[in-house]
Design a protein around this motif. Structure first.
Motif, PDB file in Angstrom:
ATOM      1  N   HIS A  59       0.656  -1.346  -0.134  1.00 15.53           N
ATOM      2  CA  HIS A  59       0.003   0.021   0.034  1.00 15.53           C
ATOM      3  C   HIS A  59       0.867   1.489  -0.157  1.00 15.53           C
ATOM      4  O   HIS A  59       1.960   1.169   0.327  1.00 15.53           O
ATOM      5  N   HIS A  61       2.238   5.609   0.709  1.00 15.20           N
ATOM      6  CA  HIS A  61       1.912   6.532   1.480  1.00 15.20           C
ATOM      7  C   HIS A  61       2.651   7.696   0.844  1.00 15.20           C
ATOM      8  O   HIS A  61       3.695   7.703   0.251  1.00 15.20           O
ATOM      9  N   HIS A 103       4.883   0.136   0.448  1.00 11.45           N
ATOM     10  CA  HIS A 103       5.391  -1.152   1.109  1.00 11.45           C
ATOM     11  C   HIS A 103       4.362  -1.698   1.809  1.00 11.45           C
ATOM     12  O   HIS A 103       3.068  -1.829   1.520  1.00 11.45           O
ATOM     13  N   GLU A 105       3.716  -4.833   5.155  1.00 13.52           N
ATOM     14  CA  GLU A 105       4.095  -5.094   6.642  1.00 13.52           C
ATOM     15  C   GLU A 105       3.245  -6.445   6.793  1.00 13.52           C
ATOM     16  O   GLU A 105       2.093  -6.401   7.003  1.00 13.52           O
TER      17      GLU A 105
HETATM   18 CO    CO Z   1       1.914   1.524   5.973  1.00 21.33          CO
END
Ligand code: CO
Length: 285
Positions: A59, A61, A103, A105
């Motif tokens: 996603h 940012h 990125h 996670e």
């Molecule tokens: Co993020």
């Protein structure tokens, strides 16, 4: 020196993020849209894999910094700067998304407790389209000041003459993890120019004769010093403060800019594969 009182207590809202991870949000909800320079605070805390296993696949940012503090569990971070981060218990990740990062996670565990915080810190207008940066520190790099039954872990900023490893030069963030025995008092001078908050994640605390429980966030009022007392089972909390930017903020999901036009540009850049500028890895640890 004046003691800071509590301006507002915000109860966490449960939100589903990423591919279906349950998070407890305080800053970034209708009750507290922002606390300049802070845009969002999510706490993740679950020993039910159904609530975290899906993780946060790729996603974007743009326009701010994400600061992740992992208390328990194991996550793998991979980003468009070329970083591969191994986030384990007690570790910290500071990611300046700035002009754009994509990125993921992803949890590296299939059971057990996953617990931590993700804080979004706004960037000044002049930094929003600057080059992304990345800092990551394992638990062994976090200074811990022990005095009596009190343990203070310093993630950002200064406490008792020691400095946290994260260099947050745009908003001068102080970020302390404070662990207290039963009925203990804690006090810290934040200075008068910082906006700050407290968020207990174990036990409860008393501040300004108000009770603040686990998951709640207490917004600090004006003044210098914060003083609090732990409840009779002890407490553990984060104390966070930062320099307000006093600039307009326009948010669209994971993009936070100063104007509507810049948000339209961010959406357009993302749709057209231009969010990430260049591919040079840049790692500042
Ligand atoms: Co993020």
């Amino acid at each position: 020196m004046t003691t800071r009182n509590i301006e507002q207590i915000v109860r966490a809202s449960t939100v589903s993020e990423g591919a279906g991870v349950t998070v407890h949000r305080t800053i970034g909800t209708p009750a507290l849209r922002r606390l300049d320079p802070f845009l969002m605070l999510d706490q993740f805390r679950s020993d039910n894999p159904d609530e975290y296993i899906a993780g946060f696949p790729d996603h974007p940012h743009r326009g701010f910094v994400t600061l992740t503090y992992m208390l328990d569990g194991h996550m793998l971070h991979q980003d468009s700067m070329g970083n591969r981060g191994d986030l384990r218990a007690g570790g910290i990740q500071w990611m300046k998304a700035a002009s754009g990062v994509i990125h993921s996670e992803m949890p590296q565990q299939t059971n057990g407790l996953m617990r931590g915080f993700q804080l979004w810190i706004n960037l000044p207008a002049a930094e929003k389209m600057s080059r992304p940066e990345y800092q990551e520190f394992s638990v062994t790099r976090i200074p811990e000041v022990v005095s009596g039954g009190t343990h203070v872990r310093i993630i950002c900023g200064e406490y008792a003459g020691q400095h946290g490893p994260v260099d947050d030069r745009h908003t001068h963030v102080t970020y302390l993890d404070v662990e207290l025995g039963p009925g203990a008092e804690f006090s810290h001078d934040l200075g008068s120019t910082m906006h700050g908050f407290l968020c207990p994640f174990e036990g409860e605390i008393l501040v300004d004769r108000k009770r603040v429980s686990t998951h709640d966030l207490a917004v600090l009022g004006p003044g210098d010093r914060v003083t609090l007392t732990s409840g009779n089972t002890g407490a553990r909390l984060i104390l966070v403060a930062g320099r307000p930017l006093n600039e307009p903020a326009v948010q669209y999901g994971p993009f936070v800019m100063n104007t509507d036009e810049e948000i339209r540009q961010a959406i357009d850049d993302y749709r057209n594969g231009r969010l990430v500028r260049g591919t040079q890895p840049h790692r500042a640890t």
